[in-house]
Design a protein around this motif. Structure first.
Motif, PDB file in Angstrom:
ATOM      1  N   HIS A  44     -32.407   6.512  34.881  1.00 56.83           N
ATOM      2  CA  HIS A  44     -33.352   5.941  35.836  1.00 56.83           C
ATOM      3  C   HIS A  44     -34.750   5.860  35.255  1.00 56.83           C
ATOM      4  O   HIS A  44     -35.027   6.409  34.192  1.00 56.83           O
ATOM      5  CB  HIS A  44     -33.355   6.776  37.121  1.00 56.83           C
ATOM      6  N   GLU A  45     -35.594   5.196  36.017  1.00 60.88           N
ATOM      7  CA  GLU A  45     -37.004   5.046  35.638  1.00 60.88           C
ATOM      8  C   GLU A  45     -37.648   6.393  35.290  1.00 60.88           C
ATOM      9  O   GLU A  45     -38.380   6.508  34.311  1.00 60.88           O
ATOM     10  CB  GLU A  45     -37.754   4.385  36.805  1.00 60.88           C
ATOM     11  N   LYS A  46     -37.346   7.410  36.109  1.00 60.07           N
ATOM     12  CA  LYS A  46     -37.946   8.738  35.890  1.00 60.07           C
ATOM     13  C   LYS A  46     -37.622   9.279  34.503  1.00 60.07           C
ATOM     14  O   LYS A  46     -38.451   9.959  33.888  1.00 60.07           O
ATOM     15  CB  LYS A  46     -37.474   9.717  36.969  1.00 60.07           C
ATOM     16  N   PRO A  80     -45.894  10.571  33.717  1.00 59.07           N
ATOM     17  CA  PRO A  80     -44.567   9.946  33.833  1.00 59.07           C
ATOM     18  C   PRO A  80     -44.207   9.788  35.316  1.00 59.07           C
ATOM     19  O   PRO A  80     -44.152  10.768  36.050  1.00 59.07           O
ATOM     20  CB  PRO A  80     -43.632  10.943  33.141  1.00 59.07           C
ATOM     21  N   ALA A  81     -43.949   8.547  35.730  1.00 61.01           N
ATOM     22  CA  ALA A  81     -43.741   8.253  37.142  1.00 61.01           C
ATOM     23  C   ALA A  81     -42.473   8.909  37.689  1.00 61.01           C
ATOM     24  O   ALA A  81     -41.550   9.230  36.939  1.00 61.01           O
ATOM     25  CB  ALA A  81     -43.672   6.748  37.346  1.00 61.01           C
ATOM     26  N   HIS A  82     -42.480   9.084  38.998  1.00 61.48           N
ATOM     27  CA  HIS A  82     -41.306   9.583  39.746  1.00 61.48           C
ATOM     28  C   HIS A  82     -40.832  10.956  39.255  1.00 61.48           C
ATOM     29  O   HIS A  82     -41.617  11.697  38.692  1.00 61.48           O
ATOM     30  CB  HIS A  82     -40.186   8.539  39.710  1.00 61.48           C
ATOM     31  N   GLY A  83     -39.533  11.280  39.438  1.00 65.62           N
ATOM     32  CA  GLY A  83     -39.011  12.587  39.038  1.00 65.62           C
ATOM     33  C   GLY A  83     -38.185  13.213  40.157  1.00 65.62           C
ATOM     34  O   GLY A  83     -38.403  12.909  41.333  1.00 65.62           O
ATOM     35  N   VAL A  88     -46.809   5.836  33.295  1.00 61.88           N
ATOM     36  CA  VAL A  88     -45.712   5.052  32.722  1.00 61.88           C
ATOM     37  C   VAL A  88     -44.648   4.773  33.791  1.00 61.88           C
ATOM     38  O   VAL A  88     -44.174   5.702  34.456  1.00 61.88           O
ATOM     39  CB  VAL A  88     -45.061   5.788  31.527  1.00 61.88           C
ATOM     40  N   HIS A  89     -44.299   3.516  33.969  1.00 66.50           N
ATOM     41  CA  HIS A  89     -43.297   3.079  34.948  1.00 66.50           C
ATOM     42  C   HIS A  89     -42.325   2.092  34.309  1.00 66.50           C
ATOM     43  O   HIS A  89     -42.561   1.590  33.216  1.00 66.50           O
ATOM     44  CB  HIS A  89     -43.977   2.330  36.110  1.00 66.50           C
ATOM     45  N   VAL A  90     -41.250   1.794  35.053  1.00 65.77           N
ATOM     46  CA  VAL A  90     -40.342   0.699  34.701  1.00 65.77           C
ATOM     47  C   VAL A  90     -40.371  -0.283  35.870  1.00 65.77           C
ATOM     48  O   VAL A  90     -40.330   0.128  37.030  1.00 65.77           O
ATOM     49  CB  VAL A  90     -38.897   1.203  34.458  1.00 65.77           C
ATOM     50  N   ASN A  91     -40.444  -1.551  35.548  1.00 64.96           N
ATOM     51  CA  ASN A  91     -40.563  -2.605  36.553  1.00 64.96           C
ATOM     52  C   ASN A  91     -39.208  -3.029  37.115  1.00 64.96           C
ATOM     53  O   ASN A  91     -38.162  -2.746  36.528  1.00 64.96           O
ATOM     54  CB  ASN A  91     -41.203  -3.832  35.899  1.00 64.96           C
TER      55      ASN A  91
HETATM   56 ZN   LIG Z   1     -42.309   3.222  39.290  1.00 61.99          ZN
END
Ligand SMILES: [Zn+2]
Length: 238
Positions: free
Chosen positions: A57-59, A41-44, A111-114
């Motif tokens: 958020h994306e995270k 899972p991306a970011h955090g 996994v990311h969000v664009n």
């Molecule tokens: Zn991302």
């Protein structure tokens, strides 16, 4: 005659024994070893990624999807799921890369969000790791084996990407933006096949709302779960 037939018999017994050993060893090792998936899972933490609202958020979307995949696959007893993070903490790209390289996993899914490309861009994208061009020096057999392994890894990444592309179509019909080859930094020198899924655009009004919906997040996790099961059932791309 008698002597000969005894030799033949001994040979047959030996061959049968070897076959039994091989037959027993292979399925057992396959079952015992099982399959391992690493969800990333991306970011955090303070690295929130793109925002989908003032509080989401994306995270958060990435973590919800990844942990749900782990939860869903816990029912499959031959698949183990590991996570690069299981809570809201920042894992640096370097630390993430280290986890990826050190874990002996069969496949990796980030996994990311664009975001971006104006407010009209929408849909999911599946990236697979770029193919390193085969080495020109073919005189040593180690080099040839490395090339073959690389090709196999590439083919398996593409195969997994195709499955995800297909199953994500159930969640977002006709919203697939296609498969893309990319030299993802995280995947560099990784031994396992790997893909990166951009689930949708935070900059698209409708998609932004959908991606915040826990039901949609679960549907994305379902699509990934099915893709992983299909991948292992097919034995990779081989
Ligand atoms: Zn991302």
């Amino acid at each position: 005659m008698r002597f000969l037939s005894e030799v033949v018999m001994v040979k047959n017994v030996a061959r049968t024994l070897i076959m039994i050993v091989v037959l027993l060893a292979f399925p057992l090792s396959a079952v015992a070893a099982g399959h391992t998936l690493l969800m990333d899972p991306a970011h955090g933490g303070e690295e929130a990624g793109v925002n989908l609202s003032r509080t989401v958020h994306e995270k958060d979307v990435a973590l919800a999807v990844a942990t749900d995949v782990k939860h869903k696959l816990s029912r499959a007893d031959d698949i183990t799921v590991r996570l690069t993070r299981s809570d809201d903490r920042n894992v640096s790209l370097a630390a993430r890369k280290k986890i990826l390289q050190e874990s002996d996993v069969d496949i990796v899914i980030s996994v990311h969000v664009n975001a971006g490309f104006g407010q009209k861009a929408e849909g999911y994208e599946v990236y697979y790791r770029a193919h390193t061009p085969p080495s020109t020096q073919k005189d040593d057999s180690g080099e040839i084996v490395r090339d073959m392994e690389q090709t196999r890894r590439f083919n398996n990444s593409v195969f997994l990407a195709q499955l995800v592309q297909k199953n994500m179509g159930r969640v977002f019909p006709r919203k697939g933006r296609g498969l893309r080859e990319a030299p993802v930094y995280l995947f560099g020198s990784l031994k396992a096949p790997a893909i990166l899924l951009e689930v949708g655009f935070s900059t698209h009004l409708d998609e932004r709302k959908k991606l915040r919906d826990p039901k949609i997040q679960q549907a994305i996790a379902d699509a990934l779960t099915d893709s992983v099961m299909e991948y292992f059932q097919a034995g990779g791309a081989s």
